[in-house]
Structures are given as C-alpha cells and as structure tokens.
Design a protein around this motif. Structure first.
Motif, PDB file in Angstrom:
ATOM      1  N   ASN A  41       0.828  -1.212   0.000  1.00  0.00           N
ATOM      2  CA  ASN A  41       0.000   0.000   0.000  1.00  0.00           C
ATOM      3  C   ASN A  41       0.859   1.258   0.000  1.00  0.00           C
ATOM      4  N   LEU A  42       1.971   1.226   0.735  1.00  0.00           N
ATOM      5  CA  LEU A  42       2.866   2.382   0.724  1.00  0.00           C
ATOM      6  C   LEU A  42       3.470   2.580  -0.657  1.00  0.00           C
ATOM      7  N   VAL A  43       3.876   1.509  -1.293  1.00  0.00           N
ATOM      8  CA  VAL A  43       4.450   1.605  -2.644  1.00  0.00           C
ATOM      9  C   VAL A  43       3.440   2.217  -3.612  1.00  0.00           C
ATOM     10  N   LYS A  44       2.202   1.734  -3.562  1.00  0.00           N
ATOM     11  CA  LYS A  44       1.166   2.285  -4.448  1.00  0.00           C
ATOM     12  C   LYS A  44       0.940   3.765  -4.163  1.00  0.00           C
ATOM     13  N   TYR A  45       0.943   4.135  -2.902  1.00  0.00           N
ATOM     14  CA  TYR A  45       0.745   5.540  -2.531  1.00  0.00           C
ATOM     15  C   TYR A  45       1.885   6.396  -3.079  1.00  0.00           C
ATOM     16  N   CYS A  46       3.102   5.923  -2.920  1.00  0.00           N
ATOM     17  CA  CYS A  46       4.260   6.682  -3.422  1.00  0.00           C
ATOM     18  C   CYS A  46       4.214   6.812  -4.943  1.00  0.00           C
ATOM     19  N   ASN A  47       3.915   5.721  -5.623  1.00  0.00           N
ATOM     20  CA  ASN A  47       3.849   5.778  -7.087  1.00  0.00           C
ATOM     21  C   ASN A  47       2.767   6.731  -7.571  1.00  0.00           C
ATOM     22  N   ASP A  48       1.685   6.831  -6.837  1.00  0.00           N
ATOM     23  CA  ASP A  48       0.569   7.696  -7.234  1.00  0.00           C
ATOM     24  C   ASP A  48       0.782   9.158  -6.851  1.00  0.00           C
ATOM     25  N   ASN A  49       1.618   9.408  -5.830  1.00  0.00           N
ATOM     26  CA  ASN A  49       1.657  10.756  -5.269  1.00  0.00           C
ATOM     27  C   ASN A  49       3.011  11.452  -5.275  1.00  0.00           C
ATOM     28  N   ILE A  50       4.102  10.724  -5.331  1.00  0.00           N
ATOM     29  CA  ILE A  50       5.406  11.411  -5.289  1.00  0.00           C
ATOM     30  C   ILE A  50       6.313  11.002  -6.448  1.00  0.00           C
ATOM     31  N   ASP A  51       5.691  10.538  -7.528  1.00  0.00           N
ATOM     32  CA  ASP A  51       6.407  10.286  -8.796  1.00  0.00           C
ATOM     33  C   ASP A  51       7.493   9.229  -8.687  1.00  0.00           C
ATOM     34  N   ALA A 204       5.816   8.058   2.779  1.00  0.00           N
ATOM     35  CA  ALA A 204       6.309   8.638   1.528  1.00  0.00           C
ATOM     36  C   ALA A 204       7.522   9.531   1.790  1.00  0.00           C
ATOM     37  N   ASN A 205       7.490  10.272   2.892  1.00  0.00           N
ATOM     38  CA  ASN A 205       8.653  11.085   3.262  1.00  0.00           C
ATOM     39  C   ASN A 205       9.896  10.222   3.452  1.00  0.00           C
ATOM     40  N   ILE A 206       9.714   9.090   4.145  1.00  0.00           N
ATOM     41  CA  ILE A 206      10.853   8.208   4.414  1.00  0.00           C
ATOM     42  C   ILE A 206      11.405   7.649   3.113  1.00  0.00           C
ATOM     43  N   VAL A 207      10.510   7.202   2.240  1.00  0.00           N
ATOM     44  CA  VAL A 207      10.946   6.650   0.956  1.00  0.00           C
ATOM     45  C   VAL A 207      11.673   7.710   0.135  1.00  0.00           C
TER      46      VAL A 207
END
Length: 213
Positions: A41-51, A204-207
């Motif tokens: 879920n974090l990966v999907k969120y990052c891909n959708d929101n922080i490019d 997302a910040n951490i990633v």
C-alpha cells in the motif's frame, strides 16, 4: 574479505538506478512478516503521489544475504525478538555504509531486542533521536511536529531514532507510532482515513528521503 567486498559493491551498483523496496527477514523468532499489506500500500501511494516508479512485487530478503544490495530501501517490522548473527550484522553494516537505508518500524514490543542487536551492526554508534526539523519530516509532506502517532501502544509520544554514518542518516527506527499499521488495508485496523493518510504521507517522506540521500 576481498571477494566479499567485490560482491557487495557489484550488487550495490545494481541499486544505484533502482527504486525497489524489500522486507527484511531476520532470525530470533520475531514476526518479521507482520503487516502483510502495509508495504504494498505504501508503494502504491508513493507511485501515485510522489512520482516514484517502485516495483509492486515486494521481495523478502534475509539479513545475511547479499541480495539486500539489490535494494536501496529495506523495511523491517515485528513485535518481538530479533537476532543478528555476526555475519548478518557485518552484511547489514556494509549495506548501510555503502548507501543503503533501513527503516525499522516497531509494531509493538520490538524495541528492547532491536536496540541490543543494532550494537552488533554499529558498535560505536547509538540510536539518537532525530530532531523535528530534520528533512525526513518534510521531504514530500510537512510534519512540523515530527513523527505522527498512529496507534496507541503504551500511550507515549511517538519518537524517531536514527543512526548516522558520516553525517548521512542510514537507519531510521520509528517507535510508539506504528506507521505500518496505518499503511495496512483499512479493514485490518479500521483506522480513520485521516490517520491512514498521515501514516502514508510519513511513509512517503521516508521513501523519498532514502532515495535522494
């Protein structure tokens, strides 16, 4: 040792251009496999929101394996015991000082074990609390008060601890927050949407921080 070093650096070169994440499997009997829906879920969120363009096929790697050098970001969680052998500790240290990043999220009960085992990885470095103005709290989304509180646990304030190597934050330990529970599918913990959003934004910040530093 020279053979080991050549393996480390050849594998490390693979993740210079990678944005993939992996779950760290460790010994000791702790449930390294907890929060099974969280990282996806974090990966999907990052891909959708922080490019980001992170592979949604989440891999599991063992602490003592050179496979960890294929991933710029490792995530570790659990509730209980953690044990690193000498080989595990050396492998993790080489990974971290070579540019890798490890996020350890205490899922409740891990703290006394992981702090002890990290002394094997960095005998001369202690976990230090990360100040609220550190850029990991603002790399994508602003968290002026530092780490958000996601689950109650012992009711203590959330704390972010880290280990720095040559001024670079190489390891983040999130305590009394439980970000991973907030990343899980909504029906797992029935967290309100705003709580899950806080957890995902901090994730997302951490990633983003790990990929850029």
């Amino acid at each position: 040792m020279k053979v080991y070093s050549s393996i480390f650096f050849s594998l490390f070169s693979l993740f210079l251009f990678s944005q993939d994440l992996a779950i760290l499997k460790y010994k000791g009997g702790g449930d390294w496999y907890s929060n099974p829906t969280a990282l996806l879920n974090l990966v999907k969120y990052c891909n959708d929101n922080i490019d980001t363009n992170i592979n949604e096929n989440i891999q599991t790697v063992e602490a003592g394996s050179t496979d960890i050098f294929q991933f710029p970001f490792l995530h570790m969680t659990g509730h209980g015991n953690v044990f690193f052998s000498d080989d595990d500790a050396e492998n993790l240290r080489n990974y971290l000082i070579s540019g890798g990043f490890l996020h350890i999220d205490d899922n409740y009960g891990m703290e006394p074990y992981i702090t002890k085992e990290l002394k094997k990885v960095f005998p001369n470095n202690d976990l230090v609390e990360i100040p609220k103005d550190h850029k990991i709290f603002s790399s994508a989304y602003e968290f002026a008060n530092g780490l958000p509180k996601i689950h109650e646990h012992d009711g203590k304030a959330p704390q972010a601890f880290g280990i720095f190597y040559e001024s670079r934050l190489v390891l983040l330990f999130t305590f009394e927050s439980d970000l991973g529970d907030g990343w899980e599918d909504q029906e797992v913990h029935n967290d309100p949407e705003d709580v899950r959003e806080k957890a995902l934004k901090m994730g997302a910040n951490i990633v983003k921080y790990a990929f850029e530093n």
